[in-house]
Design a protein around this motif. Structure first.
Motif, mmCIF file in Angstrom:
data_model
loop_
_atom_site.group_PDB
_atom_site.id
_atom_site.type_symbol
_atom_site.label_atom_id
_atom_site.label_comp_id
_atom_site.label_asym_id
_atom_site.label_seq_id
_atom_site.Cartn_x
_atom_site.Cartn_y
_atom_site.Cartn_z
ATOM 1 N N ALA A 180 0.831 -1.193 0.000
ATOM 2 C CA ALA A 180 0.000 0.000 0.000
ATOM 3 C C ALA A 180 0.871 1.252 0.000
ATOM 4 N N SER A 181 0.422 2.269 -0.746
ATOM 5 C CA SER A 181 1.141 3.534 -0.708
ATOM 6 C C SER A 181 0.767 4.247 0.587
ATOM 7 N N GLN A 184 -2.848 5.268 0.506
ATOM 8 C CA GLN A 184 -3.755 4.129 0.691
ATOM 9 C C GLN A 184 -3.768 3.675 2.142
ATOM 10 N N ARG A 188 -7.298 3.821 3.933
ATOM 11 C CA ARG A 188 -7.910 2.495 4.067
ATOM 12 C C ARG A 188 -7.634 1.836 5.416
ATOM 13 N N ARG B 72 7.958 -1.720 -0.089
ATOM 14 C CA ARG B 72 6.949 -2.061 -1.087
ATOM 15 C C ARG B 72 7.531 -2.810 -2.272
ATOM 16 N N HIS B 88 -11.140 -3.254 11.147
ATOM 17 C CA HIS B 88 -12.386 -2.745 10.568
ATOM 18 C C HIS B 88 -12.731 -3.439 9.251
ATOM 19 N N MET B 89 -11.873 -4.368 8.827
ATOM 20 C CA MET B 89 -12.164 -5.069 7.577
ATOM 21 C C MET B 89 -12.530 -6.514 7.885
ATOM 22 N N PHE B 97 -6.478 -7.319 0.781
ATOM 23 C CA PHE B 97 -5.892 -5.980 0.848
ATOM 24 C C PHE B 97 -4.696 -5.786 -0.094
ATOM 25 N N VAL B 101 -4.818 -2.993 -3.314
ATOM 26 C CA VAL B 101 -4.115 -1.705 -3.285
ATOM 27 C C VAL B 101 -3.153 -1.552 -4.473
ATOM 28 N N ARG B 102 -3.106 -2.563 -5.310
ATOM 29 C CA ARG B 102 -2.204 -2.444 -6.460
ATOM 30 C C ARG B 102 -2.698 -1.366 -7.420
#
Lengths: 276, 348
Positions: A180-181, A184, A188, B72, B88-89, B97, B101-102
């Motif tokens: 995730a950036s 994000q 998120r 990353r 929360h997911m 996830f 997020v890609r």
């Protein structure tokens, strides 16, 4: 029949604390509020409607609730930012900034009002530079919003701050490991965790804005239909010994605020649905 | 993917977390970083992941220098001790996830993500839990979801930071076996940190024993257990008794008076101590039983050796213990089966 099932709790005190809570809330909150309603009952339904829907009154609702909503929204954004900076970054003077946040709590509201009015009036420190740009702050609804933002800020910061402190760094690390950036990760992973507290802060800030009187009357200008807030109208009615009219308007404010807070509470519950 | 760690050092203030560590991890292996707390094992893991930057040294993935590349870009899966699930997911969204997020150009379609996530949930045996929130799962289930989430992005390297540390004993044992089996299926290069020697011995292909920011020994579980390089490794892997002086291999006795060996310390694992009523040979030492502790399948007997301060612990199987019918306060003979001698200047 017993009203409550007997709790076989190791830690006693349920009865005592519940009793006290009910008593305390009655004395402090419920009795004064019911007096308000009873007083209003002196009006007929028709008189009541006429009083609370008079054009000047309607305009004041718009100014009060509108400005309070805008102010609370502004605080919800920038208050979170302030809380974030205070928690996440160590910089010289952090403690002082932290203390400054509480100032609107402590400052007598009249002082805040006079100060804001002076600074933002057309010859004030800030006002004189805004005036040529065509922005008039003092004695306009903008000024009201400004005052409400000022007094509401600590509510958002102080409710969000502890939640940010509690966020585990691991969550962010997990997100970044998964690709995730930063952006994000923020919207998120972190934002949903903060949302309930942001909503609480928003609600508190909004409620404070609606109920605020002292700091606003100095900067509002109090022009009927333009920059007159409802609490001021109530005071005006009181000064004219129109107690019933005053309580009628107060009842509407009370009900509206209550409904709005209820909605915010429901939203907050929804935003925490995962915790059950 | 193989990992090479070259002369990595890391300092936190005045505390040296890692001092010039060099290690190479062959592709497809399951390696355990074993050591007490503060030994630098987690720091090393985090440096491999890119969550921490080393003060000096290099990390090479498949021979390519990745020291300066961002987390990353490293394509590592990281599993945290306390799961770090997104509360929360739902479980499904947690696992999805990494894929969701890609950037648009490389992101799989919704249907592909769904299939992939369902495959992974099946792999971790939690297919029916997709709609639940992490708060509704047990610790072991959460850790399996965390693993599935890390595997979703198809990492080249899987890093696990004390993955079973927060679980109770039974779940831990179960998950250990399960991790071993999983690794045999997917063969991704994996490194896990643990302070539990049993866990390391059971799960890992190779064990790296660390202490005070240094690697004490690296080798297969058999190598580090059977041929410990130094007293620290010996001591860390299993209960050990130490005798000052050179305790000879079976055949002689305790020669504490042997001048030349003053600095020598003899180590005997507690399950390498034999207890007998009769003196077998010269290596047998007279001792008195001071305490008997029953530990499920094993029995731990504490003995005081005559003419020697300090106590010796022997671990017997329940069978042997019952056959001997040992009693507290009894006088018996002990005999070390296997002795390792290290010279004192290498103190633990």
């Amino acid at each position: 029949m017993k009203l409550f099932k007997r709790h076989n709790n190791v830690l006693p005190g349920f009865g005592v604390t519940l009793g006290f809570t009910v008593f305390y809330l009655s004395v402090i909150v419920l009795i004064p509020l019911s007096a308000l309603v009873f007083r209003t009952m002196g009006l007929t339904w028709g008189e009541f409607i006429t009083t609370v829907t008079a054009p000047r009154v309607l305009a004041s609702y718009k100014v009060t609730f509108g400005a309070a909503l805008i102010a609370a929204s502004i605080n919800a954004v920038f208050g979170v930012l302030v809380a974030w900076v205070l928690v996440r970054y160590k910089f010289p003077g952090r403690r002082i900034v932290d203390a400054l946040v509480d100032l609107p709590f402590a400052l007598p509201t009249a002082v805040a009002g006079i100060t804001l009015a002076t600074i933002y009036s057309s010859n004030g420190w800030v006002g004189r530079y805004l005036e040529p740009l065509g922005i008039k702050v003092a004695f306009t609804p903008l000024g009201i919003t400004l005052a409400m933002t000022f007094i509401g800020l600590p509510f958002v910061v102080r409710t969000v701050q502890p939640v940010i402190e509690e966020i585990e760094v691991e969550l962010e690390e997990a997100a970044v490991c998964l690709g995730a950036s930063r952006w994000q990760t923020l919207y998120r992973v972190i934002f949903p965790v903060l949302l309930p507290s942001i909503l609480t802060g928003f609600a508190l800030s909004f409620a404070r804005g609606v109920g605020e009187y002292g700091s606003i009357i100095f900067i509002a200008g109090n022009m009927p239909m333009v920059s007159e807030i409802t609490p001021l109208l109530i005071i005006t009615k009181l000064e004219q010994f129109d107690y019933r009219g005053a309580t009628a308007i107060a009842c509407v404010m009370l009900l509206t605020s209550f409904l709005m807070l209820l909605v915010v509470n429901l939203l907050q519950k929804w935003s925490r649905r995962y915790a059950e | 993917m193989s990992i090479k760690i070259e002369n990595i050092s890391k300092q936190f203030g005045t505390f040296t977390a890692l001092g010039n560590v060099t290690l190479s991890i062959p592709s497809g292996e399951l390696v355990a970083l074993l050591g007490p707390s503060g030994s630098g094992k987690t720091t090393l893991l985090r440096i491999i992941a890119g969550l921490e930057t080393p003060d000096s040294g290099k990390i090479l993935f498949n021979g390519e220098d990745t020291t300066c590349s961002h987390v990353r870009e490293r394509s590592v899966g990281f599993v945290f001790q306390h799961y770090a699930l997104f509360k929360h997911m739902t479980v499904f969204d947690n696992v999805a996830f990494g894929l969701s997020v890609r950037p648009k150009s490389t992101r799989p379609s919704k249907a592909e993500i769904r299939d992939k996530v369902n495959d992974l949930l099946r792999l971790v045996q939690l297919e029916s839990m997709g709609n639940r929130y992490p708060a509704q799962l047990s610790g072991g289930q959460r850790q399996r979801i965390a693993l599935a989430r890390a595997l979703a992005v198809e990492p080249q390297v899987l890093l696990l930071d004390e993955p079973f540390g927060a679980l109770d004993a039974q779940v831990r044992a179960e998950l250990r076996r399960w991790l071993r089996k999983l690794h045999d299926e997917i063969h991704v290069t994996s490194v896990f940190v643990t302070h539990d020697q049993e866990e390391a011995l059971e799960v890992a292909d190779r064990i790296v024993v660390m202490n005070k920011g240094k690697i004490e020994q690296a080798g297969t579980p058999d190598q580090v257990y059977e041929h410990p390089a130094n007293p620290f490794v010996l001591n860390f892997l299993g209960n050990v008794n130490l005798f000052h002086g050179r305790l000879s291999q079976p055949g002689s006795g305790l020669h504490a008076a042997d001048g030349a060996d003053d600095n020598a310390v003899s180590y005997v694992r507690s399950h390498d101590i034999e207890i007998d009523r009769n003196q077998q040979d010269a290596t047998s030492l007279r001792a008195e039983i001071t305490y008997i502790q029953k530990l499920g399948p094993a029995v731990r007997v504490t003995l005081a050796i005559d003419g020697n301060t300090g106590y010796v612990e022997a671990e017997l199987t329940r069978d042997v213990f019952q056959n001997l019918g040992l009693k507290q306060g009894e006088s018996v003979f002990v005999r070390p089966r296997q002795v390792r001698v290290f010279v004192e200047d290498y103190q633990i």
